[in-house]
Design an enzyme around this catalytic site. Structure first.
Site, PDB file in Angstrom:
ATOM      1  NE  ARG A   1       2.051  -4.561  11.299  1.00 52.27           N
ATOM      2  CZ  ARG A   1       4.101  -4.333  10.716  1.00 52.27           C
ATOM      3  NH1 ARG A   1       4.888  -5.235  10.969  1.00 52.27           N
ATOM      4  NH2 ARG A   1       3.904  -4.024   9.691  1.00 52.27           N
TER       5      ARG A   1
ATOM      6  NE  ARG B   1      -3.798  -1.484  10.306  1.00 51.99           N
ATOM      7  CZ  ARG B   1      -2.286   0.119  10.109  1.00 51.99           C
ATOM      8  NH1 ARG B   1      -2.810   0.453   9.448  1.00 51.99           N
ATOM      9  NH2 ARG B   1      -1.537  -1.738   9.645  1.00 51.99           N
TER      10      ARG B   1
ATOM     11  CE  LYS C   1      -2.127  -1.080   4.184  1.00 46.87           C
ATOM     12  NZ  LYS C   1      -1.249  -2.465   4.905  1.00 46.87           N
TER      13      LYS C   1
ATOM     14  NE  ARG D   1       7.455  -3.744   5.772  1.00 44.61           N
ATOM     15  CZ  ARG D   1       6.127  -3.035   5.813  1.00 44.61           C
ATOM     16  NH1 ARG D   1       5.889  -2.968   4.902  1.00 44.61           N
ATOM     17  NH2 ARG D   1       5.475  -3.321   7.237  1.00 44.61           N
TER      18      ARG D   1
ATOM     19  NE  ARG E   1       6.717  -0.234   9.767  1.00 43.24           N
ATOM     20  CZ  ARG E   1       5.060  -0.839   9.305  1.00 43.24           C
ATOM     21  NH1 ARG E   1       5.163   0.508   8.135  1.00 43.24           N
ATOM     22  NH2 ARG E   1       4.849  -0.882  10.567  1.00 43.24           N
TER      23      ARG E   1
END
Ligand code: AMP
Length: 214
Positions: free
Chosen positions: A172, A88, A13, A127, A161
């Site tokens: 998550r 969400r 996203k 990432r 992160r």
């Protein structure tokens, strides 16, 4: 055009939103980015949400709705807004509808980005972003041409992160299936949902997204 990018963590996203910002003069409203900024600047809000975020749980509806309201009432966007990581929950979706009404805007499209869980784990595990300009990279799929320097701004300050670890990712993903995936039915019923395959090269997903937004 105001759109929502909907999908689990790692669906891409943020990556796609940043390209829409560059190419269509849209404004990206990412509640995750706003919360991380609050943490970096050490505000009370940042301190309140730190533990919840690191565990991979959702922060309260009240907090994120407040952040979005602030942005919507103070930001002008000629190209429209991209909601990334918001809403969400169903309560957030209702609140977004009411807020858009309040500022005389509407939602044009909700794009669900579909990706297998196995791929999500792989994407998230590798990432990292540039601390200088926010450009996103990946150990396997998108390394900077000089591994020590950002292609975009030359900074060597790369960040990962703290919630991109196996335990938080499990939480998550559970939060996505339990609280967020009902939004797929919610927007489908409103005739606003489009679904695209989020697998494959960034450029291919970008082309599918462009098609969905026509
Ligand atoms: P993201 O960058 O979208 O993956 O968000 C990172 C973390 O911020 C999430 O795991 C949540 O803890 C929190 N967060 C971001 N957006 C929301 C939201 N709309 N509702 C609740 N929590 C959120």
């Amino acid at each position: 055009m105001n759109i929502i990018l909907l999908g689990p963590p790692g669906a891409g996203k943020g990556t796609q939103a940043k390209m829409l910002v560059d190419e269509r003069q849209m404004v990206q409203l990412s509640t995750g980015d706003m919360l991380r900024a609050a943490r970096t600047s050490g505000t009370e809000l940042g301190k309140t949400v730190a533990g919840v975020m690191d565990r991979g749980e959702l922060v309260t509806d009240e907090i994120v709705i407040g952040l979005i309201e602030e942005q919507l009432t103070t930001t002008n966007s000629a190209g429209g807004f991209i909601f990334d990581g918001f809403p969400r929950t169903l309560a957030q979706a209702d609140a977004l509808g009411a807020l858009l009404d309040k500022v005389g805007q509407s939602l044009d499209c909700v794009v669900e980005m579909r990706v297998d869980d196995e791929i999500l784990v792989k994407r998230i595990a590798g990432r990292f972003t540039c601390g200088g300009c926010g450009e996103g990279y990946h150990d396997e799929f998108k390394m900077p041409s000089d591994p020590a320097k950002c292609d975009n701004c030359g900074s060597s300050d790369f960040k990962r992160r703290p919630d991109d670890n196996e335990d938080s990712l499990k939480t998550r993903l559970m939060a996505y299936y339990k609280d967020t995936s009902p939004l797929i039915g919610y927007y489908y019923a409103k005739n606003q949902l489009k679904s695209i395959d989020g697998l494959g090269e960034i450029a291919d997903v970008k082309a599918r997204l462009a098609q969905a937004l026509v």
